[in-house]
Design an enzyme around this catalytic site. Structure first.
Site, PDB file in Angstrom:
ATOM      1  N   ASN A  10       0.873  -1.174   0.000  1.00  0.00           N
ATOM      2  CA  ASN A  10       0.000   0.000   0.000  1.00  0.00           C
ATOM      3  C   ASN A  10       0.905   1.217   0.000  1.00  0.00           C
ATOM      4  OD1 ASN A  10      -1.747   2.071   0.538  1.00  0.00           O
ATOM      5  ND2 ASN A  10      -2.414   1.323   2.543  1.00  0.00           N
ATOM      6  N   LYS A  12       0.107   4.286  -0.184  1.00  0.00           N
ATOM      7  CA  LYS A  12      -0.481   5.452   0.478  1.00  0.00           C
ATOM      8  C   LYS A  12      -0.252   6.715  -0.377  1.00  0.00           C
ATOM      9  CE  LYS A  12      -0.110   3.030   4.823  1.00  0.00           C
ATOM     10  NZ  LYS A  12       0.035   3.055   6.286  1.00  0.00           N
ATOM     11  N   HIS A  96      -9.480   1.086   4.922  1.00  0.00           N
ATOM     12  CA  HIS A  96      -8.199   1.215   5.629  1.00  0.00           C
ATOM     13  C   HIS A  96      -8.385   2.138   6.843  1.00  0.00           C
ATOM     14  CE1 HIS A  96      -4.065   2.281   6.534  1.00  0.00           C
ATOM     15  NE2 HIS A  96      -3.715   1.195   5.872  1.00  0.00           N
ATOM     16  N   GLU A  98      -6.709   4.464   8.022  1.00  0.00           N
ATOM     17  CA  GLU A  98      -6.458   5.885   7.784  1.00  0.00           C
ATOM     18  C   GLU A  98      -7.679   6.549   7.152  1.00  0.00           C
ATOM     19  OE1 GLU A  98      -2.774   5.277   5.721  1.00  0.00           O
ATOM     20  OE2 GLU A  98      -1.838   4.693   7.612  1.00  0.00           O
ATOM     21  N   GLU A 168      -5.250  -5.145  10.329  1.00  0.00           N
ATOM     22  CA  GLU A 168      -4.228  -4.133  10.578  1.00  0.00           C
ATOM     23  C   GLU A 168      -4.517  -3.451  11.917  1.00  0.00           C
ATOM     24  OE1 GLU A 168      -2.336  -2.965   6.521  1.00  0.00           O
ATOM     25  OE2 GLU A 168      -3.849  -1.512   7.072  1.00  0.00           O
ATOM     26  N   GLY A 174       2.761   1.941  10.915  1.00  0.00           N
ATOM     27  CA  GLY A 174       3.729   3.026  10.819  1.00  0.00           C
ATOM     28  C   GLY A 174       4.423   3.351  12.127  1.00  0.00           C
ATOM     29  N   SER A 214       3.611  -2.513  10.217  1.00  0.00           N
ATOM     30  CA  SER A 214       5.068  -2.590  10.384  1.00  0.00           C
ATOM     31  C   SER A 214       5.661  -3.941   9.966  1.00  0.00           C
ATOM     32  CB  SER A 214       5.457  -2.248  11.821  1.00  0.00           C
ATOM     33  OG  SER A 214       5.057  -0.920  12.132  1.00  0.00           O
TER      34      SER A 214
HETATM   35  P1  13P Z   1       3.220   0.134   7.716  1.00  0.00           P
HETATM   36  O1  13P Z   1       3.732  -1.139   7.072  1.00  0.00           O
HETATM   37  O2  13P Z   1       3.942   1.358   7.267  1.00  0.00           O
HETATM   38  O3  13P Z   1       3.081  -0.004   9.181  1.00  0.00           O
HETATM   39  O4  13P Z   1       1.707   0.345   7.154  1.00  0.00           O
HETATM   40  C1  13P Z   1       0.813  -0.703   7.202  1.00  0.00           C
HETATM   41  C2  13P Z   1      -0.402  -0.339   6.434  1.00  0.00           C
HETATM   42  O5  13P Z   1      -1.153   0.531   6.810  1.00  0.00           O
HETATM   43  C3  13P Z   1      -0.644  -1.058   5.167  1.00  0.00           C
HETATM   44  O6  13P Z   1      -1.917  -0.803   4.668  1.00  0.00           O
END
Ligand code: 13P
Length: 251
Positions: A10, A12, A96, A98, A168, A174, A214
């Site tokens: 992803n 982002k 997601h 976010e 997740e 992150g 992560s």
């Molecule tokens: P990270 O791997 O940066 O923690 O992000 C995970 C994520 O949100 C994948 O959709």
């Protein structure tokens, strides 16, 4: 049950079109010898058609990070499933954390978006996960159960044949904090058991459940050894092709 692993990136809100194409081309080159693992990358909407074109005929599939649930109309700033499909993508990430956190996405809009994805012949990647507070208050199972049941409400299992679920935990995204293998195992088993209460056993046995939060080259193999982990949804570590390929080649 043999489930083909899926390692998904992803991206982002990172990379211009040129940067996205360069990374995708490098990844295509590095993944030529990959067998029995599916690879998907999800760039921004702007980069999606460019990346889909660049990886045509390679091992890499593409996905969008979101869609709107209407097909067309006066919805300024939105993109439909049909448009994503026409851009050359096969997958779409839905719900997601976010998007839930910053763009007011709810289980109800997630449900509509899954329907729209299916109608556009896209494979939905349904993201679920609890926040740190919810985990600390021992509400993780309740939240995940609700996200699954409300998100998947009203579907027949036939419509969701290719559904992918991504667990997740919000507190692991992150942050460099990965859920421990025990925590991941417990939740993935729980997710499969909830799916079994909604649909039939053969469906819950076949559905792929990815872990995200992560994931890095040095922790992926431990996670992929877990019986109910069928892949990874990777954020930060998917942005560099040489790093991401180490996750793709996890064993
Ligand atoms: P990270 O791997 O940066 O923690 O992000 C995970 C994520 O949100 C994948 O959709």
């Amino acid at each position: 049950m043999n489930r083909t692993p899926l390692i998904a990136g992803n991206w982002k809100m990172f990379k211009t079109g040129d940067e996205a194409v360069a990374t995708a081309e490098r990844l295509a080159e590095l993944s030529r010898d990959v067998e029995n693992t599916e690879i998907m990358i999800a760039p921004t909407f702007l980069s999606l058609p460019l990346v889909a074109d660049a990886v045509k005929g390679t091992k890499i599939k593409t996905g969008a990070q979101n869609l709107f649930y209407e097909n067309q109309g006066a919805y300024t700033g939105e993109v439909s499933g049909e448009m994503i499909k026409a851009a050359g993508a096969q997958y779409v990430i839905i719900g997601h954390s976010e998007r839930r956190q910053y763009f007011m996405e709810t289980d109800d809009s997630v449900n509509k978006k899954i329907k729209a994805a299916i109608e556009a012949d896209l494979i939905p990647v349904l993201c679920i996960g609890e926040t740190k507070t919810q985990r600390d208050e021992e509400k993780a199972f309740f939240i995940l159960d609700k996200q699954l049941k409300d998100g998947l409400k009203g579907f027949h299992s036939d419509e969701l044949k290719n559904l992918i679920i991504a667990y997740e935990p919000v507190w692991a995204i992150g942050t460099g904090l990965t859920a421990t293998p025990d925590q991941v195992n417990e939740i993935h088993q729980f997710i499969r058991s909830v799916i079994r209460t909604i649909f039939e056993a053969s469906f819950s046995d076949a559905v792929r459940i990815l872990y995200g939060g992560s994931v890095k080259p040095d922790n992926v193999s431990g996670l992929m050894k877990l019986k109910d982990v069928d892949g990874a949804l990777v954020g930060g570590a998917s942005l560099d092709a040489d790093t991401f390929i180490k996750i793709v080649k996890f064993n």
